[in-house]
Design an enzyme around this catalytic site. Structure first.
Site, mmCIF file in Angstrom:
data_model
loop_
_atom_site.group_PDB
_atom_site.id
_atom_site.type_symbol
_atom_site.label_atom_id
_atom_site.label_comp_id
_atom_site.label_asym_id
_atom_site.label_seq_id
_atom_site.Cartn_x
_atom_site.Cartn_y
_atom_site.Cartn_z
ATOM 1 N N THR A 46 14.742 63.234 62.499
ATOM 2 C CA THR A 46 15.883 62.366 62.179
ATOM 3 C C THR A 46 15.607 60.901 62.459
ATOM 4 O OG1 THR A 46 16.858 62.609 64.387
ATOM 5 C CG2 THR A 46 17.500 64.222 62.706
ATOM 6 N N CYS A 50 18.277 60.028 71.809
ATOM 7 C CA CYS A 50 19.543 60.416 72.446
ATOM 8 C C CYS A 50 19.410 60.514 73.959
ATOM 9 C CB CYS A 50 20.002 61.786 71.921
ATOM 10 S SG CYS A 50 20.193 61.908 70.143
ATOM 11 N N CYS A 54 23.530 64.546 75.110
ATOM 12 C CA CYS A 54 24.090 64.375 73.765
ATOM 13 C C CYS A 54 24.651 65.696 73.233
ATOM 14 C CB CYS A 54 23.029 63.857 72.800
ATOM 15 S SG CYS A 54 23.675 63.529 71.134
ATOM 16 N N ARG A 79 15.820 55.021 66.379
ATOM 17 C CA ARG A 79 17.063 54.263 66.488
ATOM 18 C C ARG A 79 18.068 55.055 67.325
ATOM 19 N NH1 ARG A 79 16.825 56.599 61.524
ATOM 20 N NH2 ARG A 79 18.666 57.672 60.709
ATOM 21 N N CYS A 81 21.222 56.940 68.850
ATOM 22 C CA CYS A 81 22.233 57.865 68.356
ATOM 23 C C CYS A 81 23.610 57.205 68.447
ATOM 24 C CB CYS A 81 22.209 59.141 69.207
ATOM 25 S SG CYS A 81 23.539 60.311 68.843
ATOM 26 N N CYS A 84 26.029 59.619 71.156
ATOM 27 C CA CYS A 84 25.958 59.580 72.623
ATOM 28 C C CYS A 84 25.638 58.194 73.162
ATOM 29 C CB CYS A 84 24.922 60.592 73.131
ATOM 30 S SG CYS A 84 23.202 60.161 72.724
#
Length: 383
Positions: A46, A50, A54, A79, A81, A84
């Site tokens: 993805t 996190c 999370c 990048r 999340c 969370c």
């Protein structure tokens, strides 16, 4: 041949690193909030990193990398999340309070199946009960919770209950058992809450997603080059259901499989050639006619956001807060950002036209460079 002292040191360090990562992975599996701030984990499938706690679906172990802090993860290309918020200051008392509230909600829901039948109405988990437990006014607790996590305590409760329902159904329990174990008061309430999230009735979900009649039975797709790199377009018989960008065909196929794991996926380059040409023109900032037919699932809130995005003129941008105000929910800036991040049809729904209040581009599911390139091409076409 005995290893040298240097080799022994290297081997020991490697073993220690493996042990640390094993403990970190166990913390992720357990969603251990006590380790928030000690490390973050990135998910290669993805591109997101996190906190250990999370609440999102757990990733596959082979897709996970661990980092000591958020900056390290960002330097590796991940990048943050939006759910969370791992970049939030971990020493912030408000963050600590919200983590405690989350753990209390989770523990309460897990235990509720034991005592639910004996709970009086006033003892059930409510905002008032939470406020009393944490010695805050209901208004202050709700505002603090939403400012840190981006959703209300009630929305977080609903997400926890839904997760509990899914786990119980997957374990083979009856719908009725799963319903009451998660704290729902009636079957009608369960069906209302799970209609969009499960994409099927709870009974069909229980029998197994493979055997259930899911919405996307057959998905046709094509993969081609575009000004933004490799592009995948997928469609049902009703319209386009996915537009994705990637660096390789394999990456795009994996993304399609994650989005539609139980559909029959068929490549059909010839039948989708016109859509491919239209999308290329759209990427370059040109108007197309007619508009692309879409077949996408969305919550009522997501649909309001996406429809608002489609009304932003080419070559222009809006801030997340401006979009929130436009749809009549000025405090829903973070929710707008999440709706942009979950947009399944890049470019067709122009989430790239939404930027931060300070003029910075913000995030983009397909990479910040593509967002910058898209905006530049649209401005050039409109000049």
């Amino acid at each position: 041949m005995k290893p040298t002292s240097q080799q022994t040191v290297v081997q020991t360090a490697a073993q220690t690193a493996v042990q640390i990562n094993d403990r970190r992975w166990q913390a992720v599996v357990n969603r251990d909030g006590s380790l928030d701030g000690r490390f973050v984990f990135g998910v290669s499938s993805t591109g997101i990193f996190c906190r250990p706690s999370c609440p999102a679906k757990r990733p596959r172990r082979e897709n996970v990398s661990f980092f000591d802090h958020a900056l390290q993860a960002e330097q590796a290309g991940y990048r943050a999340c939006l759910r969370c918020r791992p970049k939030a200051v971990d020493g912030n008392p408000q963050s600590a309070l919200v983590r405690s509230i989350c753990r209390y909600i989770e523990q309460h829901i897990l235990a509720q199946h034991i005592e639910d039948q004996h709970l009086q109405k006033e003892d059930r988990l409510t905002l008032s009960l939470l406020a009393k437990e944490f010695r805050r006014s209901p208004f202050h607790l709700q505002r603090t919770f939403k400012s840190v996590l981006g959703v209300s305590p009630k929305a977080y409760m609903d997400a926890c209950r839904l997760r509990q329902v899914k786990q119980n159904l997957q374990a083979g329990h009856s719908v009725t058992t799963a319903l009451y174990a998660a704290g729902y008061g009636s079957s009608s309430r369960l069906y209302e809450r799970t209609a969009t999230q499960l994409g099927m009735t709870p009974e069909k979900y229980r029998r197994g997603a493979v055997a259930a009649v899911v919405r996307y039975t057959i998905v046709r797709y094509t993969i081609a080059g575009s000004p933004l790199g490799r592009m995948l377009i997928a469609a049902t018989d009703k319209g386009i259901c996915a537009i994705q960008f990637g660096d390789s065909e394999q990456q795009l196929l994996q993304g399609l499989m994650r989005e539609f794991p139980f559909a029959v996926r068929r490549r059909d380059d010839a039948a989708m050639s016109q859509w491919r040409e239209n999308l290329t023109r759209l990427i370059q900032g040109h108007e197309i006619n007619p508009s692309l037919p879409l077949d996408i699932r969305a919550t009522a809130f997501q649909r309001r956001v996406w429809e608002c995005l489609q009304r932003i003129p080419r070559g222009e941008t809006r801030s997340y807060s401006a979009v929130a105000k436009k749809i009549g929910m000025p405090k829903a800036t973070r929710a707008v950002a999440r709706a942009c991040a979950t947009n399944p049809v890049a470019v067709a729904i122009p989430c790239h036209r939404v930027i931060r209040q300070d003029g910075e581009l913000g995030g983009y599911r397909w990479g910040i460079e593509r967002k910058e390139q898209l905006l530049a091409m649209e401005k050039e076409a409109g000049a």
